[in-house]
Every structure is written in structure tokens, then in C-alpha cells.
Design a protein around this motif. Structure first.
Motif, PDB file in Angstrom:
ATOM      1  N   UNK A  94     -18.212 -17.758  -4.698  1.00  0.00           N
ATOM      2  CA  UNK A  94     -16.853 -17.611  -5.208  1.00  0.00           C
ATOM      3  C   UNK A  94     -15.823 -17.315  -4.144  1.00  0.00           C
ATOM      4  N   UNK A  95     -16.270 -16.878  -2.969  1.00  0.00           N
ATOM      5  CA  UNK A  95     -15.329 -16.580  -1.880  1.00  0.00           C
ATOM      6  C   UNK A  95     -14.738 -17.848  -1.272  1.00  0.00           C
ATOM      7  N   UNK A  96     -15.317 -19.008  -1.600  1.00  0.00           N
ATOM      8  CA  UNK A  96     -14.707 -20.268  -1.178  1.00  0.00           C
ATOM      9  C   UNK A  96     -13.326 -20.435  -1.812  1.00  0.00           C
ATOM     10  N   UNK A  97     -13.103 -19.778  -2.944  1.00  0.00           N
ATOM     11  CA  UNK A  97     -11.843 -19.914  -3.667  1.00  0.00           C
ATOM     12  C   UNK A  97     -10.792 -18.907  -3.198  1.00  0.00           C
ATOM     13  N   UNK A  98     -11.147 -18.089  -2.227  1.00  0.00           N
ATOM     14  CA  UNK A  98     -10.242 -17.049  -1.731  1.00  0.00           C
ATOM     15  C   UNK A  98      -9.847 -17.373  -0.303  1.00  0.00           C
ATOM     16  N   UNK A  99      -8.576 -17.275  -0.013  1.00  0.00           N
ATOM     17  CA  UNK A  99      -8.055 -17.644   1.295  1.00  0.00           C
ATOM     18  C   UNK A  99      -8.730 -16.854   2.412  1.00  0.00           C
ATOM     19  N   UNK A 100      -8.982 -17.525   3.517  1.00  0.00           N
ATOM     20  CA  UNK A 100      -9.541 -16.836   4.682  1.00  0.00           C
ATOM     21  C   UNK A 100      -8.616 -15.746   5.198  1.00  0.00           C
ATOM     22  N   UNK A 101      -7.321 -15.893   4.945  1.00  0.00           N
ATOM     23  CA  UNK A 101      -6.374 -14.870   5.395  1.00  0.00           C
ATOM     24  C   UNK A 101      -6.618 -13.549   4.675  1.00  0.00           C
ATOM     25  N   UNK A 102      -7.185 -13.622   3.479  1.00  0.00           N
ATOM     26  CA  UNK A 102      -7.549 -12.410   2.737  1.00  0.00           C
ATOM     27  C   UNK A 102      -8.944 -11.953   3.133  1.00  0.00           C
ATOM     28  N   UNK A 103      -9.890 -12.894   3.156  1.00  0.00           N
ATOM     29  CA  UNK A 103     -11.274 -12.539   3.471  1.00  0.00           C
ATOM     30  C   UNK A 103     -11.412 -11.926   4.856  1.00  0.00           C
ATOM     31  N   UNK A 104     -10.619 -12.403   5.800  1.00  0.00           N
ATOM     32  CA  UNK A 104     -10.754 -11.956   7.193  1.00  0.00           C
ATOM     33  C   UNK A 104      -9.645 -11.000   7.626  1.00  0.00           C
ATOM     34  N   UNK A 118      -7.750  -7.882   8.767  1.00  0.00           N
ATOM     35  CA  UNK A 118      -8.259  -6.728   9.510  1.00  0.00           C
ATOM     36  C   UNK A 118      -7.510  -5.447   9.208  1.00  0.00           C
ATOM     37  N   UNK A 119      -6.804  -5.436   8.083  1.00  0.00           N
ATOM     38  CA  UNK A 119      -6.113  -4.223   7.640  1.00  0.00           C
ATOM     39  C   UNK A 119      -6.300  -4.100   6.131  1.00  0.00           C
ATOM     40  N   UNK A 120      -5.759  -3.055   5.549  1.00  0.00           N
ATOM     41  CA  UNK A 120      -5.952  -2.804   4.119  1.00  0.00           C
ATOM     42  C   UNK A 120      -5.363  -3.931   3.268  1.00  0.00           C
ATOM     43  N   UNK A 121      -6.042  -4.230   2.167  1.00  0.00           N
ATOM     44  CA  UNK A 121      -5.554  -5.246   1.239  1.00  0.00           C
ATOM     45  C   UNK A 121      -4.486  -4.660   0.337  1.00  0.00           C
ATOM     46  N   UNK A 122      -3.473  -5.454   0.003  1.00  0.00           N
ATOM     47  CA  UNK A 122      -2.514  -4.990  -0.987  1.00  0.00           C
ATOM     48  C   UNK A 122      -3.112  -5.226  -2.379  1.00  0.00           C
ATOM     49  N   UNK A 123      -2.399  -4.809  -3.415  1.00  0.00           N
ATOM     50  CA  UNK A 123      -2.935  -4.871  -4.779  1.00  0.00           C
ATOM     51  C   UNK A 123      -3.301  -6.295  -5.187  1.00  0.00           C
ATOM     52  N   UNK A 124      -2.407  -7.241  -4.878  1.00  0.00           N
ATOM     53  CA  UNK A 124      -2.657  -8.636  -5.226  1.00  0.00           C
ATOM     54  C   UNK A 124      -3.901  -9.154  -4.515  1.00  0.00           C
ATOM     55  N   UNK A 125      -4.039  -8.844  -3.231  1.00  0.00           N
ATOM     56  CA  UNK A 125      -5.184  -9.320  -2.449  1.00  0.00           C
ATOM     57  C   UNK A 125      -6.482  -8.702  -2.960  1.00  0.00           C
ATOM     58  N   UNK A 126      -6.428  -7.432  -3.316  1.00  0.00           N
ATOM     59  CA  UNK A 126      -7.616  -6.756  -3.818  1.00  0.00           C
ATOM     60  C   UNK A 126      -8.080  -7.371  -5.141  1.00  0.00           C
ATOM     61  N   UNK A 127      -7.129  -7.671  -6.017  1.00  0.00           N
ATOM     62  CA  UNK A 127      -7.473  -8.304  -7.284  1.00  0.00           C
ATOM     63  C   UNK A 127      -8.072  -9.694  -7.052  1.00  0.00           C
ATOM     64  N   UNK A 128      -7.559 -10.388  -6.069  1.00  0.00           N
ATOM     65  CA  UNK A 128      -8.089 -11.714  -5.746  1.00  0.00           C
ATOM     66  C   UNK A 128      -9.532 -11.606  -5.262  1.00  0.00           C
ATOM     67  N   UNK A 129      -9.795 -10.648  -4.397  1.00  0.00           N
ATOM     68  CA  UNK A 129     -11.158 -10.434  -3.903  1.00  0.00           C
ATOM     69  C   UNK A 129     -12.103 -10.125  -5.059  1.00  0.00           C
ATOM     70  N   UNK A 130     -11.648  -9.298  -5.984  1.00  0.00           N
ATOM     71  CA  UNK A 130     -12.493  -8.895  -7.108  1.00  0.00           C
ATOM     72  C   UNK A 130     -12.858 -10.066  -8.025  1.00  0.00           C
ATOM     73  N   UNK A 131     -12.132 -11.155  -7.915  1.00  0.00           N
ATOM     74  CA  UNK A 131     -12.369 -12.289  -8.808  1.00  0.00           C
ATOM     75  C   UNK A 131     -13.510 -13.186  -8.341  1.00  0.00           C
ATOM     76  N   UNK A 132     -14.044 -12.960  -7.145  1.00  0.00           N
ATOM     77  CA  UNK A 132     -14.950 -13.964  -6.588  1.00  0.00           C
ATOM     78  C   UNK A 132     -16.225 -14.190  -7.413  1.00  0.00           C
ATOM     79  N   UNK A 133     -16.831 -13.156  -8.043  1.00  0.00           N
ATOM     80  CA  UNK A 133     -18.009 -13.471  -8.874  1.00  0.00           C
ATOM     81  C   UNK A 133     -17.672 -14.367 -10.063  1.00  0.00           C
TER      82      UNK A 133
END
Length: 386
Positions: free
Chosen positions: A261-271, A273-288
Motif C-alpha cells: 500500500x505504500x506504493x500509493x503514498x508519495x515518496x516525499x512523505x515516506x522518506x 526526515x522530519x515530523x509528519x503533519x496531520x495530513x501526512x500522518x493520515x495518509x501514512x495510516x491508509x497504506x494497509x
């Protein structure tokens, strides 16, 4: 078929499902629209029929088309590495014909020899020519667009590129079947594309050893996490719990697909090197969730899909994305969850160094105390990885 050692595998069913994930990468880097690889498969099948390929050939060109961008997650660009790596990955897949040449290695060649490897004319495998032709025009013009002006631009471009980018024969075939209005209408309709693809193919499912399937699915795990040890760690735990051969191998296949599911998430979020904002965190949580969207379409993957997509579900019901409770989670679900957490903690990330084992064990203990994960499995992990 030995059901204890083999699984029925249909390469085009598998490739069709996985093309969703692969196209997400090409959308990010080349801005193609959804269904890019399926459109390539659709047009390549039409070309292959015009060139009188056998049913086996049609099956193979379809799979090559659907998987053509398999290396893009790694390379981010269509260069020599992309072509070589794509061909390397293809060696794991059970194609029906063995004499089509290095199809994906030469998928970026031009008919006049100006491509990456400098092959020209008949030196370029015909399947490679088909894929190159459709990939170029769909990337440049988007074949799913319905307006007449776009069609005219496409036809003008391919005529101008005749004997340069494309062979005369391929251009003439495309011009011929593109005269039908139904051709362009089908390209706007994902259901029609799917129907055409599967109506054109042999319904061939082969008995594939679980180990061979794991070799294939591990490609997708390594594309996201080249140095990841989840499969290795799950193997040790499967041995601890005395999983039989089938259960162990399907469990490892599921482990290899947890990252899909991480194929659907931008590399700019996956990689990042600092804390994720709320939108980015929700996007990460969607990968399963996206993992399940792909795997649910693969025949015979029911258990594999379940184990791969519950990798973030806690026994207290506070996991994601489905907030399942402990009563819904099997032993394998729970082992996969804890193994995934331990593997993640002990791996280096873009935003932190790897935790030492003792530090990871302490975090797992705390999670068990908070009823997120099973304390007994944590103790087993501490014993296995001490």
C-alpha cells in the motif's frame, strides 16, 4: 497440484491487480492518469493480434505491459538502470513463451536507434516495440481523453514519428484499428478495458511453488524497503510456532506484501526526515487499506490478504485502518503485527537511527502493558531475537 506446497497462480490476474500499485508510482513521476498500464496492455493486445501472435503470446505481452514500470519505484526515472532492473525482476515470473527476447530491458528503445541501448529496427524485440509505442503516446497524450482534438494530435504525432520512434508496421496497425469509434470509447472505460483483456487471454493458472511466489512478491517488499528484515524475522517466528510448510510460506508471502500500500503514498512523505503533519500522518495510516485494494483482486490470496492488511491493527481496537478488536485478530495477525513493529523499530529510518534491541524490547513491553499487543508474543520475540 500439491496444495501443501503449491498455489494456483494466474500471471495476468496477478499483474492486473498489481498494476494499480505500479501505476501510482508512474503517476507521481510522469503524471500519467489512472489505468495507464491497463491501457498499454489493451493496445498491445490489439497490436499482438494484428501480428498474429498465439494465445500464449497474447498472455505474455499482457503481463509484460501490466508490469512494464515495475522498477520505477526504485529508479524514479526511465533510464538504463530502470530497463536493466525491470528485466531482472521479470526473470522471476512464469511466462509462457521463452523466445521473446529481453522485453523490458529494451522497452525504451526507438526504431531509429536513438533509444537507451541504441538498438534499432528488427534488433528491438517486437514486444518491446509495442510497449514503447503505447507508453510514449499514453504518457504524452493520455489515451483516456475523449476529445477529438486529442485523437488528432495522437495520430499526427505517430505519423511524424514513423521510422523514427516507431516502425511503419506498428503505426499502420494502430491507425487501422483506431478508425473505429469503439476503440477510443473503450479507452475511456476501465470496465471495457478489463473485459477486453481477459476475453483475449487463455485462462491459464499454473501450480506455482510457494517459494517461487515468495520470490516474486519479495520484489515488491524490497522496492519499498531494500534492507528490510520483516520476511526474515517472520520466518524465525514461524519456526518458533511450528507453522507447517504451507502456513509458513503463505505467512512469509503476506509479510512480503505488507508494504504494498505504500506504493500509493508519495515518496516525499515516506522518506520525509522530519515530523509528519496531520495530513501526512493520515495518509501514512491508509497504506494497509490500499494493500487490501490490490490483494483482494488476486485469486487464491484470501489468507495472504488478511495477514498482510492487519499489520497495524492493535488488540485494544485502536489500530488502523479498520480498528479491529482482539477477537477479530488471529495468532498470525498478532505475530505479524508485533514482528512488523519490532522490525520497524530496529531499522534505520529517514527521520531516526535504528533502536537497539534492548530499546525495542522496552517499547514492546510498554505497548503490551497498554494492551496494544500480546505480552506472550512479546516474550517470545525477546527470546528469539535476544
Amino acid at each position: 497440484m500439491d496444495k501443501k506446497r503449491e498455489i494456483l497462480f494466474n500471471i495476468n490476474n496477478f499483474s492486473f491487480a498489481f498494476s494499480k500499485a505500479l501505476d501510482s508510482i508512474e503517476t507521481e513521476y510522469f503524471f500519467v492518469s489512472n489505468g495507464h498500464s491497463r491501457r498499454i496492455a489493451y493496445v498491445c493486445l490489439m497490436l499482438a493480434k494484428e501480428f498474429n501472435y498465439s494465445k500464449e503470446g497474447l498472455s505474455d505481452i499482457c503481463a509484460y505491459s501490466l508490469l512494464h514500470n515495475i522498477a520505477l519505484k526504485r529508479t524514479k526515472n526511465k533510464n538504463m538502470q530502470y530497463c536493466n532492473l525491470s528485466q531482472t525482476y521479470m526473470q522471476s515470473f512464469p511466462f509462457l513463451l521463452k523466445d521473446q527476447g529481453e522485453v523490458l530491458k529494451y522497452q525504451c528503445e526507438h526504431f531509429d536507434g536513438t533509444g537507451i541501448f541504441g538498438l534499432k529496427e528488427s534488433e528491438i524485440p517486437l514486444f518491446s516495440q509495442f510497449i514503447s509505442f503505447v507508453d510514449i503516446i499514453d504518457t504524452k497524450f493520455d489515451l483516456s481523453k475523449g476529445d477529438v482534438q486529442n485523437r488528432e494530435k495522437i495520430l499526427s504525432f505517430i505519423k511524424e514519428s514513423e521510422s523514427k520512434l516507431f516502425s511503419i508496421d506498428v503505426v499502420e496497425c494502430f491507425v487501422e484499428f483506431s478508425q473505429k469509434e469503439s476503440f477510443w470509447l473503450d479507452l475511456q472505460n476501465e470496465d471495457e478495458i478489463a473485459a477486453y483483456i481477459f476475453k483475449s487471454l487463455l485462462d491459464v493458472s499454473i501450480a506455482l511453488e510457494f517459494e517461487k511466489l515468495l520470490e516474486i512478491t519479495s520484489i515488491f517488499y524490497n522496492l519499498v524497503d531494500e534492507d528490510g528484515k520483516l520476511i526474515e524475522n517472520c520466518s524465525k517466528l514461524a519456526d518458533l510456532y511450528n507453522f507447517d510448510h504451507k502456513d509458513k510460506q503463505t505467512f512469509l508471502i503476506a509479510a512480503s506484501l505488507t508494504n504494498l500500500g505504500k506504493f500509493f503514498i508519495s515518496d516525499s512523505i515516506l522518506n520525509k526526515n522530519s515530523s509528519l503533519d496531520t495530513h501526512e500522518y493520515l495518509k501514512i495510516k491508509s497504506y494497509p487499506y490500499y494493500t487490501k485494494k490490490v490483494l483482494s483482486d488476486v485469486l487464491g490470496f484470501n489468507d495472504i490478504t488478511t495477514w498482510a492488511t492487519r499489520v497495524q491493527e492493535f488488540i485494544n481496537g485502536k489500530g488502523y485502518p479498520y480498528a479491529l478488536e482482539g477477537k477479530d485478530l488471529s495468532l498470525k495477525d498478532r505475530v505479524m503485527l508485533i514482528s512488523n513493529i519490532f522490525t520497524s523499530l530496529t531499522s534505520k529510518k529517514s527521520y531516526r537511527d535504528a533502536y537497539k534491541k534492548e530499546e525495542a524490547f522496552k517499547i514492546l513491553d510498554d505497548m503490551a502493558e497498554n494492551s496494544c499487543i500480546d505480552k506472550a508474543i512479546v516474550e517470545d520475540i525477546k527470546e528469539v531475537f535476544k
